[in-house]
Every structure is written in structure tokens, then in C-alpha cells.
Design a protein around this motif. Structure first.
Motif, mmCIF file in Angstrom:
data_model
loop_
_atom_site.group_PDB
_atom_site.id
_atom_site.type_symbol
_atom_site.label_atom_id
_atom_site.label_comp_id
_atom_site.label_asym_id
_atom_site.label_seq_id
_atom_site.Cartn_x
_atom_site.Cartn_y
_atom_site.Cartn_z
ATOM 1 N N ASP A 183 0.828 -1.210 0.000
ATOM 2 C CA ASP A 183 0.000 0.000 0.000
ATOM 3 C C ASP A 183 0.862 1.260 0.000
ATOM 4 O OD1 ASP A 183 -2.224 -1.616 -0.008
ATOM 5 O OD2 ASP A 183 -2.816 -1.164 2.065
ATOM 6 N N ALA A 224 2.306 1.796 -3.457
ATOM 7 C CA ALA A 224 1.267 2.311 -4.357
ATOM 8 C C ALA A 224 0.995 3.780 -4.069
ATOM 9 C CB ALA A 224 -0.012 1.494 -4.215
ATOM 10 N N ALA A 225 0.950 4.160 -2.797
ATOM 11 C CA ALA A 225 0.719 5.562 -2.438
ATOM 12 C C ALA A 225 1.871 6.434 -2.916
ATOM 13 C CB ALA A 225 0.536 5.695 -0.925
ATOM 14 N N ASP A 275 1.522 6.827 -6.655
ATOM 15 C CA ASP A 275 0.445 7.787 -6.941
ATOM 16 C C ASP A 275 0.917 9.215 -6.694
ATOM 17 O OD1 ASP A 275 -1.269 5.752 -7.652
ATOM 18 O OD2 ASP A 275 -2.403 5.792 -5.764
ATOM 19 N N SER A 276 1.624 9.398 -5.584
ATOM 20 C CA SER A 276 2.123 10.725 -5.237
ATOM 21 C C SER A 276 3.098 11.224 -6.293
ATOM 22 C CB SER A 276 2.810 10.667 -3.874
ATOM 23 O OG SER A 276 3.387 11.898 -3.554
ATOM 24 N N ALA A 285 3.265 10.226 -9.422
ATOM 25 C CA ALA A 285 2.529 10.442 -10.664
ATOM 26 C C ALA A 285 1.779 11.762 -10.601
ATOM 27 C CB ALA A 285 1.567 9.288 -10.928
ATOM 28 N N HIS A 286 1.178 12.059 -9.451
ATOM 29 C CA HIS A 286 0.457 13.318 -9.287
ATOM 30 C C HIS A 286 1.423 14.490 -9.370
ATOM 31 C CE1 HIS A 286 -2.484 16.227 -8.000
ATOM 32 N NE2 HIS A 286 -1.647 16.630 -7.056
ATOM 33 N N TRP A 334 2.388 15.007 -12.892
ATOM 34 C CA TRP A 334 1.292 15.611 -13.639
ATOM 35 C C TRP A 334 1.182 17.082 -13.294
ATOM 36 C CZ3 TRP A 334 -3.192 17.940 -11.807
ATOM 37 C CH2 TRP A 334 -4.128 18.271 -12.788
#
Length: 65
Positions: free
Chosen positions: A45, A48-49, A52-53, A55-56, A59
């Protein structure tokens, strides 16, 4: 095989009951095995977090350009 280290943690009565139930069910052979499985899930987890962080963040930085 890696060297194991013993640690002491405090858990709630509800967490203790859950660990005992998982061992009694036969799914895990010991509380230690159960805790290692829980830590593997936490590790997954957290990875994955982090992904995501990142990737954000990528972006968000791309949006500034």
C-alpha cells in the motif's frame, strides 16, 4: 534465510482478537506469520501511495509548463 529481529508492539484487545482468530482459523500458523503478512500489505500500500504521489507530482509539474 534472513535474520529475524524480535520487536514488541502494543495492540488493542480487538486487534489481539483478530490475530488470534486468524491463527485459530488455520489461515496462519502463528501471530508472527500473521503480522508479517500484514506488513507485506502495508509495504504494498505504501509503494502504491508513493507511486500515486509521484505520478500526481509529475502531472502537476507538467501542468505548469
Amino acid at each position: 534465510m534472513s535474520v529475524c529481529r524480535t520487536v514488541t508492539v502494543s495492540i488493542t484487545p480487538e486487534q489481539d482478537a483478530l490475530l488470534e482468530a486468524l491463527v485459530r482459523s488455520g489461515r496462519y500458523r502463528s501471530i508472527s506469520e500473521t503480522m508479517r503478512a500484514a506488513l507485506r500489505l502495508l509495504e504494498r500500500d505504501e509503494a502504491a501511495a508513493l507511486a500515486d504521489s509521484r505520478a500526481h507530482g509529475m502531472w502537476h509539474e507538467a501542468g505548469r509548463a
